[in-house]
Design an enzyme around this catalytic site. Structure first.
Site, PDB file in Angstrom:
ATOM      1  N   PRO A  17     -42.652  -3.361 -54.575  1.00 60.56           N
ATOM      2  CA  PRO A  17     -43.204  -2.125 -55.121  1.00 60.56           C
ATOM      3  C   PRO A  17     -43.740  -1.124 -54.110  1.00 60.56           C
ATOM      4  O   PRO A  17     -44.078  -0.009 -54.467  1.00 60.56           O
ATOM      5  CB  PRO A  17     -44.337  -2.620 -56.015  1.00 60.56           C
ATOM      6  CG  PRO A  17     -44.810  -3.871 -55.345  1.00 60.56           C
ATOM      7  CD  PRO A  17     -43.565  -4.508 -54.781  1.00 60.56           C
ATOM      8  N   ASP A  40     -33.005   3.181 -51.482  1.00 60.69           N
ATOM      9  CA  ASP A  40     -33.604   4.068 -52.469  1.00 60.69           C
ATOM     10  C   ASP A  40     -34.799   4.808 -51.888  1.00 60.69           C
ATOM     11  O   ASP A  40     -35.384   4.394 -50.882  1.00 60.69           O
ATOM     12  CB  ASP A  40     -34.088   3.271 -53.688  1.00 60.69           C
ATOM     13  CG  ASP A  40     -32.981   3.049 -54.708  1.00 60.69           C
ATOM     14  OD1 ASP A  40     -31.902   3.627 -54.536  1.00 60.69           O
ATOM     15  OD2 ASP A  40     -33.217   2.299 -55.667  1.00 60.69           O
ATOM     16  N   LYS A  62     -33.341   8.489 -55.613  1.00 63.00           N
ATOM     17  CA  LYS A  62     -33.396   9.204 -56.883  1.00 63.00           C
ATOM     18  C   LYS A  62     -34.858   9.233 -57.315  1.00 63.00           C
ATOM     19  O   LYS A  62     -35.503   8.198 -57.426  1.00 63.00           O
ATOM     20  CB  LYS A  62     -32.551   8.496 -57.948  1.00 63.00           C
ATOM     21  CG  LYS A  62     -31.061   8.549 -57.658  1.00 63.00           C
ATOM     22  CD  LYS A  62     -30.252   7.893 -58.738  1.00 63.00           C
ATOM     23  CE  LYS A  62     -30.273   6.398 -58.633  1.00 63.00           C
ATOM     24  NZ  LYS A  62     -29.390   5.736 -59.602  1.00 63.00           N
ATOM     25  N   GLY A  93     -36.121  -0.309 -54.606  1.00 64.27           N
ATOM     26  CA  GLY A  93     -37.537  -0.519 -54.872  1.00 64.27           C
ATOM     27  C   GLY A  93     -37.738  -1.529 -55.983  1.00 64.27           C
ATOM     28  O   GLY A  93     -36.963  -1.590 -56.940  1.00 64.27           O
ATOM     29  N   GLY A  94     -38.797  -2.345 -55.869  1.00 58.61           N
ATOM     30  CA  GLY A  94     -39.078  -3.338 -56.901  1.00 58.61           C
ATOM     31  C   GLY A  94     -38.055  -4.453 -56.907  1.00 58.61           C
ATOM     32  O   GLY A  94     -37.734  -5.030 -55.872  1.00 58.61           O
ATOM     33  N   ASP A  95     -37.535  -4.759 -58.089  1.00 57.92           N
ATOM     34  CA  ASP A  95     -36.509  -5.789 -58.266  1.00 57.92           C
ATOM     35  C   ASP A  95     -35.224  -5.106 -58.729  1.00 57.92           C
ATOM     36  O   ASP A  95     -35.265  -4.252 -59.612  1.00 57.92           O
ATOM     37  CB  ASP A  95     -36.960  -6.812 -59.317  1.00 57.92           C
ATOM     38  CG  ASP A  95     -35.947  -7.930 -59.499  1.00 57.92           C
ATOM     39  OD1 ASP A  95     -36.133  -9.001 -58.903  1.00 57.92           O
ATOM     40  OD2 ASP A  95     -34.956  -7.717 -60.229  1.00 57.92           O
ATOM     41  N   THR A 123     -41.221  -7.009 -58.776  1.00 57.03           N
ATOM     42  CA  THR A 123     -41.138  -5.801 -59.588  1.00 57.03           C
ATOM     43  C   THR A 123     -42.505  -5.121 -59.691  1.00 57.03           C
ATOM     44  O   THR A 123     -43.560  -5.769 -59.627  1.00 57.03           O
ATOM     45  CB  THR A 123     -40.599  -6.128 -60.985  1.00 57.03           C
ATOM     46  OG1 THR A 123     -40.394  -4.903 -61.703  1.00 57.03           O
ATOM     47  CG2 THR A 123     -41.547  -7.014 -61.781  1.00 57.03           C
ATOM     48  N   ALA A 124     -42.485  -3.805 -59.850  1.00 55.69           N
ATOM     49  CA  ALA A 124     -43.734  -3.038 -59.873  1.00 55.69           C
ATOM     50  C   ALA A 124     -44.661  -3.476 -61.000  1.00 55.69           C
ATOM     51  O   ALA A 124     -45.883  -3.441 -60.845  1.00 55.69           O
ATOM     52  CB  ALA A 124     -43.418  -1.549 -60.002  1.00 55.69           C
ATOM     53  N   MET A 181     -41.803   4.377 -65.117  1.00 55.01           N
ATOM     54  CA  MET A 181     -41.234   5.735 -65.027  1.00 55.01           C
ATOM     55  C   MET A 181     -41.587   6.586 -66.245  1.00 55.01           C
ATOM     56  O   MET A 181     -40.765   7.347 -66.749  1.00 55.01           O
ATOM     57  CB  MET A 181     -39.696   5.652 -64.889  1.00 55.01           C
ATOM     58  CG  MET A 181     -39.236   4.746 -63.759  1.00 55.01           C
ATOM     59  SD  MET A 181     -37.496   4.291 -63.854  1.00 55.01           S
ATOM     60  CE  MET A 181     -37.469   3.184 -65.275  1.00 55.01           C
ATOM     61  N   GLY A 210     -48.298   2.531 -56.633  1.00 50.78           N
ATOM     62  CA  GLY A 210     -48.898   1.214 -56.531  1.00 50.78           C
ATOM     63  C   GLY A 210     -48.447   0.436 -55.314  1.00 50.78           C
ATOM     64  O   GLY A 210     -47.311   0.566 -54.848  1.00 50.78           O
TER      65      GLY A 210
END
Length: 515
Positions: A17, A40, A62, A93-95, A123-124, A181, A210
């Site tokens: 994250p 990303d 994006k 980013g994240g998973d 993941t975030a 998001m 975060g």
């Protein structure tokens, strides 16, 4: 380029994250072998340093309705390089499989017969919430958690779509709701949940950026969270958390209390040293920008060093003035087919504790470390015990000559360059721009040479910012003097002349400013 008989491979890697330390070991392994990295906007740029210097880096970011590559272009880019036989890392980013479109990319690769591997990430919804001090589950509070896309504004989705969000079910969900998001649709999300019966006084929080030094958390209730977020000017990336678990944040906040949380720090040391230094600063909550001003390289002519190594049994003392000196000297010794026995009866001196620690990594103990980690102190202590001895000074190809000047009168001193400092041609453009704009807080200076080279590399606008809007932290009085000669004020100076001492001085300055 024509496709190879055997394609390469694409690794779909979750970057986590925000904190680069949350990348998995497997993620780091495949990055280290990558020929191409397609990354990303949300993947921490520091992770790109893990890829080989020659790897192609493709930004496919994006964010906030903008993109540099469409999804079709991303798919085509991955396929193009893999079919050319390259090892490709898709850094997300994240998973990659949680609102990351990793499944779509994997499907595209499978259809083309391209091997792929999925490397999960934090993941975030789990990582960013943890950094905010909000557990997504808790005994007696929440036994379940739902991850929900916030992109799907209520009323805009096809009511017949299997991917349509069931707001009635979410309102009745007996656990924590985490919306990804969803900043643009906060008002609609909150209203839809309340319209289906979710109490307006349900605790809620928005977590912006975060698990990064820019993290901000806005707490409110479901009924007021949209207004509070708007008043706080919350921007993506951000999560919305709804549920009683939010109440635990007051007791579990930890990340924002780190001593350098939110500070933006430029590290100007040589690249390998800067990377190690960055890890420690990031663990203290800082954002680190790496801008090496010098490079550490092997000497151009190794003959004098080789000659000294071949005559090691003739020296009484070998003196090291930096960790780089230890590493380069011993690496050359090993490259010549020798081992630690070649040091024979020679005693070892180190200019400071960090250099002594570098020796210890080779199972060597420094016989002498001066009380003050400066050349003057080292010369004074050596003069007491090494008068009449043969001394080898293993050092850089340039720098102060205090040791040779002070000891030359009492001992037989030979100086040999074990590495060379090469001036960097430039610093990264994004770092320069941020210094010019004043959007960094600190610049670290760990030698007079680094101070002078930084001054030469900065634009006039950036030079004017340094020491005024951008604070300086130095490793020693000698470095402070060099900075002041450049008309720069110094805000923090180490009292123990090591990198750790510099960091501690910076921490103390931050604490003092907050009092």
């Amino acid at each position: 380029m024509a496709p190879q008989d055997r394609p390469g491979i694409v690794h779909l890697v979750g970057a986590g994250p925000g904190d680069p330390g949350l990348l998995t070991r497997r993620g780091a392994e495949v990055l280290a072998r990558a020929d191409v990295v397609v990354h990303d906007h949300l993947a921490n740029p520091r992770l790109l340093d893990l890829a080989p210097p020659g790897a192609l880096r493709v930004r496919a970011g994006k964010w906030s309705g903008r993109c540099q590559l469409t999804q079709d272009q991303i798919n085509a880019t991955l396929a193009e390089h893999a079919l050319a036989g390259r090892a490709v890392v898709r850094l997300k980013g994240g998973d990659p499989m949680v609102f990351g479109r990793g499944g779509e990319e994997a499907e595209h690769l499978r259809a083309l017969g391209i091997p792929f591997e999925i490397v999960p990430g934090v993941t975030a919804g789990v990582g960013a919430t943890a950094y905010a001090g909000i557990p997504v589950t808790g005994r007696g509070v929440a036994s379940a958690v739902a991850f929900v896309t916030g992109h799907q504004a209520p009323g805009l989705a096809d009511p017949t779509s299997p991917a349509r969000i069931d707001w009635d079910a979410l309102a009745r969900f007996p656990g924590t709701l985490v919306f990804y998001m969803g900043v643009a649709h906060l008002v609609h999300i909150a209203r839809s949940l309340m319209a289906e019966g979710k109490p307006a006084d349900t605790p809620a929080a928005v977590i912006e950026s975060g698990a990064t030094p820019s993290q901000r958390v806005v707490e409110a209730t479901l009924g007021s969270i949209a207004d509070r977020a708007r008043e706080a000017h919350v921007r993506p990336p951000a999560l919305l958390v709804v549920g009683r678990v939010v109440e635990q944040r007051e007791r579990l906040t930890w990340f924002e209390s780190r001593p350098l949380f939110g500070r933006r720090i430029v590290v100007t040391r040589p690249r390998e040293e800067a990377r190690r230094a960055a890890e420690g600063l990031e663990a203290m909550g800082a954002e680190v920008l790496i801008a090496p001003t010098v490079d550490v390289l092997p000497v151009a002519d190794a003959a004098p060093l080789d000659s000294a190594i071949d005559r090691l049994d003739g020296y009484d003392w070998v003196v090291f003035t930096s960790t780089n000196g230890v590493r380069m000297f011993l690496d050359r010794l090993f490259a010549r087919g020798k081992d630690l026995r070649a040091l024979g009866r020679a005693k070892l001196a180190a200019i400071g504790s960090t250099t002594a620690e570098a020796l210890s990594r080779y199972h060597l103990r420094a016989d002498l470390v001066p009380p003050s980690f400066r050349s003057e102190s080292l010369a004074e202590e050596l003069a007491k015990v090494a008068a009449g001895s043969r001394i080898l000074l293993a050092r850089a190809d340039r720098g102060r000559t205090i040791l040779q000047d002070e000891l030359g009168g009492v001992a037989d001193v030979e100086q040999v360059a074990v590495y060379r400092n090469a001036d960097a041609e430039s610093i990264p453009a994004d770092v320069l721009a941020r210094i010019e704009f004043g959007s960094v807080d600190w610049i670290t200076l760990s030698s007079p040479a680094i101070a002078r080279r930084l001054h030469a590399l900065l634009s006039p606008e950036a030079r004017h910012r340094v020491g005024r809007d951008v604070k300086l932290a130095t490793i020693s009085p000698v470095t402070t003097t060099a900075a002041r000669e450049l008309d720069w004020d110094v805000a923090a100076e180490a009292t123990v002349y090591t990198w750790d001492g510099l960091v501690e001085a910076m921490v103390e300055a931050v604490r003092a400013a907050g009092r």
